[in-house]
Design an enzyme around this catalytic site. Structure first.
Site, PDB file in Angstrom:
ATOM      1  N   LYS A 299       0.815  -1.118  -0.360  1.00  0.00           N
ATOM      2  CA  LYS A 299       0.158  -0.009  -0.053  1.00  0.00           C
ATOM      3  C   LYS A 299       1.132   1.503  -0.169  1.00  0.00           C
ATOM      4  O   LYS A 299       1.990   1.109   0.509  1.00  0.00           O
ATOM      5  CB  LYS A 299      -0.341   0.141   1.021  1.00  0.00           C
ATOM      6  CG  LYS A 299      -1.941   1.503   1.855  1.00  0.00           C
ATOM      7  CD  LYS A 299      -2.815   1.061   2.822  1.00  0.00           C
ATOM      8  CE  LYS A 299      -3.607   2.213   3.125  1.00  0.00           C
ATOM      9  NZ  LYS A 299      -4.467   1.609   4.111  1.00  0.00           N
TER      10      LYS A 299
ATOM     11  N   SER B 143      -9.161   1.766   3.053  1.00  0.00           N
ATOM     12  CA  SER B 143      -8.235   2.492   1.594  1.00  0.00           C
ATOM     13  C   SER B 143      -7.464   1.597   2.033  1.00  0.00           C
ATOM     14  O   SER B 143      -6.238   2.249   0.933  1.00  0.00           O
ATOM     15  CB  SER B 143      -7.366   3.880   2.644  1.00  0.00           C
ATOM     16  OG  SER B 143      -6.859   3.354   3.801  1.00  0.00           O
TER      17      SER B 143
ATOM     18  N   SER C  76     -10.403  -0.536   6.786  1.00  0.00           N
ATOM     19  CA  SER C  76      -9.521  -0.278   5.715  1.00  0.00           C
ATOM     20  C   SER C  76      -8.515  -1.348   4.832  1.00  0.00           C
ATOM     21  O   SER C  76      -8.059  -1.392   3.686  1.00  0.00           O
ATOM     22  CB  SER C  76      -8.239   0.547   5.775  1.00  0.00           C
ATOM     23  OG  SER C  76      -8.807   1.742   5.687  1.00  0.00           O
TER      24      SER C  76
END
Length: 522
Positions: free
Chosen positions: A131, A206, A230
């Site tokens: 990420k 996210s 997330s």
């Protein structure tokens, strides 16, 4: 007990605001999107892409496959489909090739026993994506914020360093929502990510770029973070596995934005992957010394576990109703556990779950960034620290003798109410689960919605966020696809530091219901 009338009006007002924002989002849907011939990514044809990380590492250690061939297979897949999903936002191909060749050379020159190699490098040669919010040396670290678009990491986040030390090879970094603060992964730096099962649908956030990259077979293991779902929401929307560990087990250092000292206890870094058997080996590596807090090597006898389930939150005014296909998928799991596994399964009604959003908000505002308790509103109302009794002030207000306004009084009643609810719900769940129980709960009230629709349902994330607030470990497990080809799934929750229970159940559900389904296959 129903919330006060004033609170109900506040909740309805918040939802109305969400709908108004959503209308703007719906109008924007026609702009800024690529057009593709297919609504899904192309199916996988390369066999190496259909092996788990653990299987790949074993084959590389046994010299049955060259590491460079594995890395090239993934690079070719990325080149083939990443334009469609926009999952990986910065490639690291040349560095990955050099690292793969170095692995092959090391194995050719050194005939160490496979057991020794596995102990040194349990993830030897396994392709990894990270990420973008995490530091990966030489890669951007903007978290989708335009003002940080030129920020380049000069070191690795702790978990990234641990995974690289274990032999994993990063291929690139993946998209996220701006500042990791929304459940659609879209920002002004990298644009929007698309769901590989239907490009018109969201990937979640996210850690959405990570999830769609894994689901599209552009990577096999990945790193995500979770402070409100997330990891689990994107994993659910994209039909993969994602684990939110017990708090304080996996180090969070090296990501942006970093939660304040108070909220860091609720922020969990964890593994994301296509195959359940990769979860435990990844977690062992990512946790470092923190792994001692868990019991991952303890044998779990599934038949003797106590399973509890609940099909919705009990009727919150803020959130969507759980879709019927998700309820049916959960019921299939329940029937299977009862009839095939022969386990004890009990339906429960935890009435306080309907306050999930409010409890998450309370979690996020518990303390200031310095780690100290913030000055509570009730204290500010007091005379330089002299406490007041909100209920007594409400009674006085009814007779016109309170010196405070009704909004001030009600606000403090709310604070005390939700603090009590949080403590009560946590106690109820922990006492129910103990060390031999797991709780099955929807990952989200809907399957992956179309782009921009989250703006009309801004509070649905509370189906995952509640477990951050309660500090419990959770594994999101895929349960196949619905009739429209979108992933179904379920959360498996355990008591504190009983991650081994949810991870074992995840492997069982994968064997029983098929796990990840390749996009475009059907």
């Amino acid at each position: 007990m129903a919330p006060p009338v004033t609170v109900r009006f506040q909740l309805l007002f918040l939802r109305a605001i969400g709908f108004l924002i959503g209308l703007i989002g719906q109008a924007a849907r026609a702009f800024g999107s690529h057009k593709f011939d297919s609504k899904t990514t192309r199916p996988v044809t390369e066999p190496l892409l259909l092996l788990s990380g653990i299987q790949l590492a074993k084959m590389i250690r046994q010299r049955k496959v060259k590491c460079i061939d594995v890395v090239e297979a993934y690079i070719n897949r990325i080149k083939d489909v990443n334009l469609m999903i926009n999952g990986i936002v910065k490639y690291r191909f040349e560095a990955a090739r050099k690292e793969a060749l170095a692995v092959d050379q090391r194995l050719a020159e050194n005939q160490e026993d496979e057991t020794i190699l596995e102990k040194k490098w349990p993830l030897l040669g396994v392709p990894l994506t990270v990420k973008e919010a995490f530091q990966l040396q030489g890669m951007p670290n903007s978290s989708g914020l335009v003002n940080r678009r030129d920020a380049i990491s000069n070191t690795d986040a702790t978990v990234v360093a641990l995974l690289k030390k274990a032999g994993a090879i990063p291929l690139g970094i993946t998209n996220c929502s701006e500042l990791c603060m929304w459940y659609e992964s879209s920002n002004k730096v990298y644009g929007r990510s698309n769901n590989p099962y239907n490009l018109q649908h969201i990937v979640g956030g996210s850690s959405g770029g990570e999830a769609c990259t894994l689901a599209a077979a552009c990577s096999v293991i990945g790193v995500g973070s979770d402070i409100g779902g997330s990891i689990r929401m994107p994993a659910f929307f994209n039909g993969i596995f994602g684990h939110m560990p017990s708090p304080g087990v996996v180090p969070n250092k090296g990501q942006f934005p970093m939660a304040g000292e108070a909220q860091e206890q609720f922020l969990c870094t964890g593994p994301m992957c296509r195959y359940a058997e990769d979860l435990i080996p990844m977690l062992k590596v990512m946790a470092g010394p923190g792994i001692r807090k868990l019991k991952l090597d303890e044998k779990v006898h599934l038949k003797y576990l106590k399973f509890y389930w609940m099909e919705h939150d009990g009727g919150s005014l803020l959130m969507s109703k759980v879709e019927q296909d998700l309820i049916e998928a959960q019921k299939k799991v329940v029937v299977h556990l009862e009839t095939v596994l022969g386990a004890s399964v009990q339906h429960v009604k935890l009435k306080q779950m309907k306050y999930s959003f409010q409890l998450w908000i309370k979690m996020m505002s518990t303390k200031g960034l310095d780690g100290k308790e913030p000055v509570k509103f009730v204290d500010l109302l007091g005379d330089h620290g002299k406490p007041i009794n909100p209920l007594w002030e409400l009674i006085k207000w009814c007779f016109g003798v309170s010196v405070y306004t009704i909004p001030s009084i009600v606000k403090n009643i709310q604070y005390k109410k939700f603090k009590q609810i949080e403590e009560s719900l946590h106690k109820e769940l922990v006492e129910m689960l103990r060390d031999d129980g797991v709780f099955l709960y929807p990952s989200h009230p809907t399957v992956a919605p179309k782009h921009h629709v989250p703006l009309t349902r801004p509070f649905n994330f509370a189906y995952t966020g509640i477990f951050n607030a309660l500090g419990l470990p959770v594994t999101q497990c895929p349960l196949g696809l619905n009739t429209e080809g979108l992933p179904l799934g379920i959360q498996v929750v355990a008591g504190p530091y009983n991650d081994h229970l949810t991870l074992t159940v995840a492997q069982y559900l994968e064997k029983s219901f098929g796990g990840w389904v390749c996009p475009g296959k059907f």
